[in-house]
Design an enzyme around this catalytic site. Structure first.
Site, PDB file in Angstrom:
ATOM      1  N   GLY A 113     -43.325  95.594  33.864  1.00 34.28           N
ATOM      2  CA  GLY A 113     -42.576  94.682  34.720  1.00 34.28           C
ATOM      3  C   GLY A 113     -41.107  95.051  34.820  1.00 34.28           C
ATOM      4  O   GLY A 113     -40.410  94.621  35.730  1.00 34.28           O
ATOM      5  N   ASP A 154     -39.534 110.647  38.508  1.00 36.68           N
ATOM      6  CA  ASP A 154     -40.023 109.311  38.864  1.00 36.68           C
ATOM      7  C   ASP A 154     -38.918 108.517  39.564  1.00 36.68           C
ATOM      8  O   ASP A 154     -38.273 107.658  38.965  1.00 36.68           O
ATOM      9  CB  ASP A 154     -40.484 108.617  37.573  1.00 36.68           C
ATOM     10  CG  ASP A 154     -41.200 107.304  37.806  1.00 36.68           C
ATOM     11  OD1 ASP A 154     -41.463 106.966  38.981  1.00 36.68           O
ATOM     12  OD2 ASP A 154     -41.499 106.616  36.805  1.00 36.68           O
ATOM     13  N   HIS A 169     -43.326 105.446  40.516  1.00 37.57           N
ATOM     14  CA  HIS A 169     -44.622 104.901  40.089  1.00 37.57           C
ATOM     15  C   HIS A 169     -44.779 103.425  40.448  1.00 37.57           C
ATOM     16  O   HIS A 169     -45.880 102.874  40.340  1.00 37.57           O
ATOM     17  CB  HIS A 169     -44.846 105.137  38.579  1.00 37.57           C
ATOM     18  CG  HIS A 169     -44.168 104.150  37.683  1.00 37.57           C
ATOM     19  ND1 HIS A 169     -42.934 104.392  37.102  1.00 37.57           N
ATOM     20  CD2 HIS A 169     -44.537 102.927  37.248  1.00 37.57           C
ATOM     21  CE1 HIS A 169     -42.600 103.350  36.360  1.00 37.57           C
ATOM     22  NE2 HIS A 169     -43.554 102.445  36.429  1.00 37.57           N
TER      23      HIS A 169
END
Length: 236
Positions: free
Chosen positions: A184, A93, A47
């Site tokens: 982040g 992911d 992602h």
């Protein structure tokens, strides 16, 4: 060097300084983390949408505000996302990044070990996650210096009490005890120490949008993808 070269060639250093590196835009904006698995390959989250044309990997960075650190700025020749990645469910992911030139390994740059396929992990295993993500839920600002926190693994059935059927066997849950990964930190590592070796068991994937420290966050279960990682690295 192959990712399976353990433990002599990987995972022997502190998790905070040696194998996690920021992914940045070419103008220097931080957006995700990644873990070095050998001198040519970094693993991150799908992602994060790493683009080899506009993004770079910075090896050996600790303080993003410092110009004095000895860093290696690397471009990426290939970004290979797991073919089963589902951006709607966030399942599977994981993306592999092939560096355009090998990393120079040393005290500040070393690979982390990969887990064996389908490694069984005990609930409440103490793990460490690191990143430059948000440190304050009231601010969008990212951390300047690398942050590190210890979190317990949470059983999947317990995790489903928070997240329901969004949780799959390709995911790990950790946290919920006063600290959390946040925006982040995505793509960065969840590691545990076995002897003097650090092993990458998770990749920061998703969680509560406001980084609620009482809700466990979700990590990609790296052991599910060990065969795929070995195949990609051997073919390329």
């Amino acid at each position: 060097m192959t990712p399976s070269a353990c433990p002599q060639l990987c995972g022997g250093l502190s998790p905070s300084s040696s194998s996690l590196f920021p992914l940045q835009t070419r103008s220097g904006s931080h957006f995700c983390g990644g873990s070095l698995i050998n001198e040519n390959w970094v693993v991150t989250a799908a992602h994060c949408e790493f683009n080899p044309y506009s993004h770079i990997v910075v090896l050996g960075e600790y303080d993003r505000s410092s110009n004095a650190e000895s860093v290696q700025v690397k471009t990426v020749s290939r970004a290979i996302t797991n073919p089963s990645w589902n951006p709607y469910t966030l399942n599977n992911d994981i993306t592999l990044l092939k560096l355009s030139s090998p990393a120079q390994l040393g005290p500040r740059v070393a690979p982390v070990c990969l887990p064996p396929t389908n490694l069984a992990l005990p609930t409440n295993l103490q793990c460490v996650t690191t990143g430059w993500g948000r440190t304050n839920t009231n601010s969008q600002a990212l951390a300047v210096r690398l942050q590190q926190v210890t979190l317990p693994l949470i059983a999947l059935n317990q995790c489903k009490q928070y997240w329901g059927n969004q949780i799959t066997s390709s995911m790990l849950c950790a946290g919920g005890v006063g600290a959390s990964s946040c925006q982040g930190d995505s793509g960065g590592p969840l590691v545990y120490q076995n002897g003097n070796v650090w092993t990458l068991i998770g990749i920061v994937s998703w969680g509560n949008s406001n980084c609620n420290v009482r809700t466990p966050a979700i990590y990609t279960r790296v052991s599910q993808f060990r065969n795929w990682i070995d195949y990609v690295v051997s073919q390329a």
